[in-house]
Design an enzyme around this catalytic site. Structure first.
Site, mmCIF file in Angstrom:
data_model
loop_
_atom_site.group_PDB
_atom_site.id
_atom_site.type_symbol
_atom_site.label_atom_id
_atom_site.label_comp_id
_atom_site.label_asym_id
_atom_site.label_seq_id
_atom_site.Cartn_x
_atom_site.Cartn_y
_atom_site.Cartn_z
ATOM 1 N N SER A 155 0.848 -1.193 0.000
ATOM 2 C CA SER A 155 0.000 0.000 0.000
ATOM 3 C C SER A 155 0.878 1.235 0.000
ATOM 4 O O SER A 155 1.992 1.236 0.535
ATOM 5 C CB SER A 155 -0.907 0.028 1.237
ATOM 6 O OG SER A 155 -1.516 1.296 1.387
ATOM 7 N N LYS A 172 2.567 -2.855 6.025
ATOM 8 C CA LYS A 172 2.885 -2.831 4.602
ATOM 9 C C LYS A 172 4.360 -2.529 4.366
ATOM 10 O O LYS A 172 4.965 -3.030 3.401
ATOM 11 C CB LYS A 172 1.987 -1.828 3.879
ATOM 12 C CG LYS A 172 0.515 -2.235 3.880
ATOM 13 C CD LYS A 172 0.302 -3.631 3.293
ATOM 14 C CE LYS A 172 -1.157 -4.013 3.205
ATOM 15 N NZ LYS A 172 -1.358 -5.353 2.599
#
Length: 284
Positions: A155, A172
């Site tokens: 992300s 992430k």
């Protein structure tokens, strides 16, 4: 459309909806046989319907597998279930995983004072430990000629410092760090890359708080491809641009970038985070 993935086996986690469903649909159109991973029993009829539709449209084989990737045993169970089913073996009877898409994830947003250890534990189990253990379980069955492909769905939050994302952004970032390590360790078996979407038109994005949406509005306004297009994008998105700054990505746009990373033409690309966010992040 050229069936460039004909006969290959792809595992897509979180395949019952959103980005995962779109990725599965795209890979099926290229001829890949599919394992559709899902977590909740309530997703079973959804996955069965997706599988039936993809088999009918593209003449592929599919297998839906329920496994909780946020547990220690879930990832290994998924791989063992696929292997023992015998439904997706190669013509010579061997079992090989050509493509692994680590897509399943959770997003729990909260300001620092409201974060709990339970939020941290769940997020890191699903978003970090899950992909780690699934890749570990898949490793023995990866190709031995560098033709394998692993794509991790990260992300933009890994590097933007958005409010409320102490935990999600951290998970992430960890996934991207593992991507680089796996690219080295698995280099004779497969390439390993990640993509980092920004906002995507999914239930997860819709659930974000008004405060979070205000925080990212400036980013969206300056993303080259996130301006709405009257007559192309829905009127709802065009109207919402005044509030949000622009449109999120469509799931198909993210799936297309994943598909780009699965073919022969991507063989010289590994250990990278591909900015799949419409220019919301122009450098990394």
């Amino acid at each position: 459309m050229a069936r460039t993935l004909e006969g290959k086996l792809a595992i897509v986690t979180g395949a019952s909806r959103g980005i995962g469903e779109a990725i599965a649909t795209k890979l099926a159109s290229y001829g890949a046989n599919l394992v559709l991973g899902y977590t909740s029993s309530s997703s079973q009829p959804i996955v069965e319907a997706i599988a039936k539709d993809l088999e009918s449209k593209h003449g592929i084989k599919t297998l839906g597998v329920q496994a909780d990737l946020g547990t220690v045993d879930g990832p290994k169970s998924l791989i063992e279930t696929v292997k023992s089913s015998n439904a997706l073996l190669k013509p010579d009877g061997s079992f090989q995983i050509d493509i692994l898409v680590n897509n399943a994830g959770v997003a729990i947003n909260n300001l620092l004072p409201n974060i709990t250890p339970e939020h941290f534990d769940l997020s890191y189990r699903v978003n970090v430990l899950g992909p780690l253990l699934l890749t570990q379980a898949a490793q023995p069955y990866l190709p031995r000629d560098r033709s394998g492909r692993i794509i991790n769905i990260s992300s933009i939050s890994s590097s933007t410092g958005f409010i409320e994302q102490s935990i999600y952004g951290g998970t992430k970032a960890a996934l991207e760090a593992m991507t680089r390590t796996w690219a080295r360790e698995l280099s004779e078996r497969c390439t390993v890359n990640a993509i980092n979407p920004g906002p995507v038109l999914t239930e997860m994005y819709a659930s974000n708080s008004p405060e979070f949406k205000r925080e990212i509005k400036g980013w969206i306004e300056h993303a080259p491809l996130m301006r709405t297009r009257p007559g192309i994008d829905s009127q709802e998105l065009v109207d919402d641009e005044k509030i949000s700054g622009g449109r999120p990505a469509y799931v198909e746009e993210i799936a297309g970038i994943v598909a780009m990373l699965t073919g022969e033409d991507s063989a010289w690309l590994t250990g990278q985070v591909v900015s799949a966010n419409g220019g919301m992040l122009l450098s990394h």
